[in-house]
Design an enzyme around this catalytic site. Structure first.
Site, PDB file in Angstrom:
ATOM      1  N   GLU A 159       0.819  -1.226   0.000  1.00 53.54           N
ATOM      2  CA  GLU A 159       0.000   0.000   0.000  1.00 53.54           C
ATOM      3  C   GLU A 159       0.848   1.270   0.000  1.00 53.54           C
ATOM      4  O   GLU A 159       0.666   2.158   0.830  1.00 53.54           O
ATOM      5  CB  GLU A 159      -0.958  -0.027   1.184  1.00 53.54           C
ATOM      6  CG  GLU A 159      -1.975  -1.154   1.083  1.00 53.54           C
ATOM      7  CD  GLU A 159      -2.862  -1.267   2.316  1.00 53.54           C
ATOM      8  OE1 GLU A 159      -2.383  -0.951   3.427  1.00 53.54           O
ATOM      9  OE2 GLU A 159      -4.026  -1.660   2.162  1.00 53.54           O
ATOM     10  N   ASN A 171       0.988   6.686   7.273  1.00 58.51           N
ATOM     11  CA  ASN A 171      -0.346   6.220   6.910  1.00 58.51           C
ATOM     12  C   ASN A 171      -0.492   4.700   6.880  1.00 58.51           C
ATOM     13  O   ASN A 171      -1.554   4.196   6.550  1.00 58.51           O
ATOM     14  CB  ASN A 171      -0.728   6.776   5.535  1.00 58.51           C
ATOM     15  CG  ASN A 171      -0.996   8.267   5.587  1.00 58.51           C
ATOM     16  OD1 ASN A 171      -1.752   8.737   6.422  1.00 58.51           O
ATOM     17  ND2 ASN A 171      -0.352   9.013   4.712  1.00 58.51           N
ATOM     18  N   HIS A 181     -14.709 -11.368   6.120  1.00 61.63           N
ATOM     19  CA  HIS A 181     -13.921 -12.002   7.175  1.00 61.63           C
ATOM     20  C   HIS A 181     -12.667 -11.172   7.416  1.00 61.63           C
ATOM     21  O   HIS A 181     -11.691 -11.295   6.675  1.00 61.63           O
ATOM     22  CB  HIS A 181     -13.504 -13.425   6.780  1.00 61.63           C
ATOM     23  CG  HIS A 181     -14.634 -14.399   6.700  1.00 61.63           C
ATOM     24  ND1 HIS A 181     -14.503 -15.628   6.077  1.00 61.63           N
ATOM     25  CD2 HIS A 181     -15.901 -14.350   7.164  1.00 61.63           C
ATOM     26  CE1 HIS A 181     -15.651 -16.276   6.165  1.00 61.63           C
ATOM     27  NE2 HIS A 181     -16.516 -15.519   6.811  1.00 61.63           N
ATOM     28  N   GLU A 199      -5.165  -6.961   1.987  1.00 60.46           N
ATOM     29  CA  GLU A 199      -3.853  -7.160   2.630  1.00 60.46           C
ATOM     30  C   GLU A 199      -3.306  -8.530   2.214  1.00 60.46           C
ATOM     31  O   GLU A 199      -2.925  -9.341   3.047  1.00 60.46           O
ATOM     32  CB  GLU A 199      -3.942  -7.039   4.155  1.00 60.46           C
ATOM     33  CG  GLU A 199      -4.370  -5.685   4.661  1.00 60.46           C
ATOM     34  CD  GLU A 199      -5.870  -5.467   4.570  1.00 60.46           C
ATOM     35  OE1 GLU A 199      -6.296  -4.362   4.170  1.00 60.46           O
ATOM     36  OE2 GLU A 199      -6.623  -6.407   4.869  1.00 60.46           O
ATOM     37  N   GLU A 209      -6.809  -6.923  -3.250  1.00 56.27           N
ATOM     38  CA  GLU A 209      -6.365  -5.545  -3.112  1.00 56.27           C
ATOM     39  C   GLU A 209      -4.903  -5.500  -3.587  1.00 56.27           C
ATOM     40  O   GLU A 209      -4.641  -5.494  -4.773  1.00 56.27           O
ATOM     41  CB  GLU A 209      -6.525  -5.106  -1.655  1.00 56.27           C
ATOM     42  CG  GLU A 209      -6.332  -3.635  -1.410  1.00 56.27           C
ATOM     43  CD  GLU A 209      -6.481  -3.311   0.067  1.00 56.27           C
ATOM     44  OE1 GLU A 209      -7.043  -2.250   0.374  1.00 56.27           O
ATOM     45  OE2 GLU A 209      -6.031  -4.112   0.910  1.00 56.27           O
ATOM     46  N   GLU A 238      -9.569   3.930  -0.303  1.00 56.94           N
ATOM     47  CA  GLU A 238      -9.808   4.380   1.068  1.00 56.94           C
ATOM     48  C   GLU A 238      -8.786   5.395   1.549  1.00 56.94           C
ATOM     49  O   GLU A 238      -9.078   6.209   2.446  1.00 56.94           O
ATOM     50  CB  GLU A 238      -9.860   3.182   2.029  1.00 56.94           C
ATOM     51  CG  GLU A 238      -8.557   2.451   2.238  1.00 56.94           C
ATOM     52  CD  GLU A 238      -8.290   1.380   1.214  1.00 56.94           C
ATOM     53  OE1 GLU A 238      -7.373   0.560   1.417  1.00 56.94           O
ATOM     54  OE2 GLU A 238      -8.993   1.364   0.167  1.00 56.94           O
TER      55      GLU A 238
END
Length: 706
Positions: free
Chosen positions: A176, A197, A417, A487, A505, A511
């Site tokens: 990320e 972040n 989940h 993740e 992702e 986000e």
């Protein structure tokens, strides 16, 4: 390196009478443009190099392994045999960017053996495609070696120029990060180690994560990645800024003094290099999926590609929360009140509101986050094992009623989940959790792994977690459940083998625009992502934010695109599941823009990349499977630009109605992001059209056959 290269050429031309030397040590692509040469240097160390026509793309690059329980395997080798084969097939994706996939390559297998004891054996296998190469190591069953403990795999990729490089740091825990654009010689991953972040980060080397994409002075485009990552550690690429080289650095573990543990026989993942003349051809390449094994599930008809809404964005905005009874006290500390605090998002009433909206707007799914107990107890806790059980709803969420209501309206519930990275808990409870889903006819789940991995000492991208992610997919398939992992471990084309691997992702997502302190994702982010992360596989990016500024929730953040670009992302950023991520009230306030989300497809017969430059802009057109309708998306970075589009991809002799959602005259990602103009035009395959994209803007288009 020049002397070594001359040695290789001589070796390839020489006729040897020794049995242990190869009869052929090179292989070309089917179109003869790419050539891989393989040989041994004077120390009997194996190496390869890659040429594109007359240009050396990968210079002399050495191969080898280091072990905990044995001496290194890189010198004193001999070639015992070689084998060349040609392969050409066309296989079909059960869902995907296209239906038919051509898998055509020439293969060279080189069998190697140590000249002295213990005479260990392994092979290097090259598959050479028209758009790149893949190679891997294969360790056969052999006497004296039952198991290996690999401390490092020394695979080199030595380059011949200082390429312009689009990279994120070789983080062992997350992907990320914002992409950096520098020359290869200026990469400094360690400088990115402290990131305010990010929840967790581990950047131990000056290395980059893959896919990493490069652009040469003559327009040659390279992208380095891996395929079929199974029972192995993820690979980062260490950067030699002086000699312009990359070298594999496997993700490790604090629990072990080795990085990979494997019993023989085994194969490593494929090391991949996509090699094209331009940026669009990188996206159209199928190299990564082709290097994976065929579908092992056979029937995947229970999964249907779809658009979905959900209880998600409102939580990032702060309108609602994941937890039922957690709040901050006067000192700012999180405490469990033991009763509803009134901001819980996953209520029966709220989910039904999303179901109603979805049913009216050709959206087939609703994601529900924060539905199960445990959210009060996982933030900031070191020991997160046992926090979630994945079957117990909060008191204000009636799972049975929500599922019943969804079926009545023709809308599927998507399970969530969040494991909090407590992998032992999730592994033990998967059968129970997936059985609950099967009972309710729920076929997809978004998994999450926020936080540092438990057991302590493991990283998200090491062998332990690679196995966890892949085992979860295999277990889910037994219950007809598809996995959308967040993740995650990187995508490496395993969606071909296990098509219930639907999306993930694995990048800095939407986000971050809601709350990050660095201003969110800049306009250049997605024009880079399309040529880097998206080459690995589908992305659950969650597009479709209409309320760009959201000042009522956060005055210091916004989405850094125009509204037109948010629509274009449904075509540009591929996933078989696409979220309409904004709040219901924001969609209802803009039915004109909503119409494109209602119409756009998610599953495609074919994909055409019409133009593009890495980090600047891209235009993609896709043909929908069920309807044969076409949809087009174009996005740009912070620079306004004009693009000319040729519609020659349309059926000859047919007429289409194009509905065009474009930036208005005064549109700008920051000062005027909502300026949207919609118009219709008649188009044929001879039509050419000029598209004007505002700064941070885009164009979305539905093209319907008349």
């Amino acid at each position: 390196m020049k002397n070594t290269y001359l040695y290789v050429i001589c070796m390839l031309l020489a006729v040897s009478c020794k049995k242990e030397t190869t009869r052929a040590t090179n292989v070309t692509s089917p179109n003869k443009v790419l050539k891989v040469a393989f040989g041994l240097n004077k120390e009997k160390q194996p190496f390869y190099l890659v040429k594109k026509e007359d240009k050396t793309v990968i210079d002399t690059s050495y191969l080898g392994f280091e072990f905990k329980n044995a001496k290194a395997l890189k010198h004193g080798l001999k070639i015992s045999s070689t084998k060349e084969t040609t392969f050409n097939e066309t296989w079909q994706m059960p869902w995907g960017e296209q239906l038919d996939v051509v898998n055509n390559y020439n293969e060279l297998k080189v069998d190697l053996e140590e000249e002295n004891e213990p005479n260990r054996k392994f092979s290097v296998v090259f598959k050479v495609y028209n758009d790149g190469i893949g190679f891997r190591y294969e360790f056969p069953k052999q006497q004296g070696v039952d198991e290996v403990l690999i401390t490092e795999e020394n695979t080199e990729f030595n380059l011949t120029e200082d390429y312009k490089t689009f990279w994120i740091p070789g983080d062992w825990d997350i992907y990320e990060h914002l992409y950096n654009t520098t020359s290869l010689s200026k990469i400094d991953a360690i400088a990115k180690a402290d990131h305010v972040n990010l929840a967790q980060t581990s950047i131990p080397n000056n290395a980059v994560n893959t896919p990493v994409t490069m652009v040469g002075k003559d327009g040659t485009h390279l992208s380095f990645h891996e395929a079929a990552l199974v029972d192995y550690s993820g690979m980062t690429l260490g950067v030699d800024t002086e000699n312009l080289g990359l070298k594999s650095i496997l993700v490790g573990s604090k629990r072990n003094d080795y990085k990979v543990k494997r019993k023989l026989p085994f194969n490593t993942p494929w090391r991949t290099i996509q090699i094209t003349n331009n940026a669009p051809d990188l996206i159209e390449s199928n190299l990564i999926v082709n290097l994976n094994e065929p579908n092992k599930l056979e029937d995947i008809s229970w999964f249907k590609p779809m658009k979905y809404t959900g209880v998600w964005w409102e939580m990032h905005l702060g309108k609602s929360s994941w937890s039922y009874g957690m709040t901050k006290d006067e000192k700012g500390k999180w405490v469990d009140t033991g009763k509803a605090h009134g901001k819980h998002g996953a209520t029966t009433e709220n989910v039904k509101r999303f179901i109603d909206f979805s049913a009216k707007n050709n959206i087939k799914g609703v994601l529900v986050e924060g539905w199960n107990t445990g959210w009060e107890h996982w933030i900031g806790f070191e020991d997160r094992e046992g926090v979630f059980d994945f079957v117990t709803p909060y008191p204000d969420y009636d799972l049975d009623e929500v599922v019943r209501y969804g079926k009545e309206k023709g809308v599927d519930i998507i399970m969530h989940h969040e494991t909090s990275a407590a992998t032992d808990t999730y592994t033990k409870q998967q059968d129970t959790a997936f059985a609950l889903m099967k009972k309710h006819g729920i076929h997809s789940v978004k998994t999450g792994y926020v936080g540092k991995i438990l057991p302590k000492g493991e990283f998200h991208h090491g062998q332990h977690m690679v196995n966890h992610y892949n085992n979860t997919v295999e277990k889910a398939a037994k219950y007809q459940v598809a996995i959308n992992a967040h993740e995650p471990i990187k995508a490496t084309g395993l969606r071909r083998t296990y098509p219930n691997t639907i999306s993930r992702e694995g990048l800095r997502g939407q986000e971050f625009n809601a709350w990050s302190s660095d201003g969110g994702n800049p306009p250049e982010h997605l024009p880079i992502v399309a040529f880097t992360r998206m080459l690995a596989g589908p992305i659950d990016f969650t597009p479709g934010i209409f309320n760009i500024k959201f000042d009522e929730y956060n005055k210091t953040n916004q989405v850094n695109t125009t509204l037109a670009q948010q629509l274009a992302l449904y075509v540009v950023i591929y996933s078989p599941i696409q979220m309409a991520a904004d709040l219901v009230e924001h969609y209802e306030a803009n039915p004109t823009a909503l119409q494109f989300i209602k119409d756009v497809g998610v599953d495609w017969i074919q994909t055409k990349v019409l133009n593009g430059e890495v980090g600047e802009y891209v235009t993609i057109a896709r043909e929908e499977r069920e309807t044969n309708n076409w949809f087009l998306g174009a996005i740009t970075d912070e620079n306004a630009r004009e693009l000319t589009i040729n519609f020659d991809f349309l059926e000859e002799g047919a007429t289409y109605k194009a509905t065009i959602y474009k930036d208005g005259e005064n549109a700008h990602w920051d000062t005027n992001p909502l300026d949207l103009v919609v118009e219709t035009k008649e188009v044929t395959n001879s039509t050419k059209m000029n598209l004007k994209l505002a700064a941070g803007g885009g164009v979305a288009m539905s093209i319907i056959k008349q």
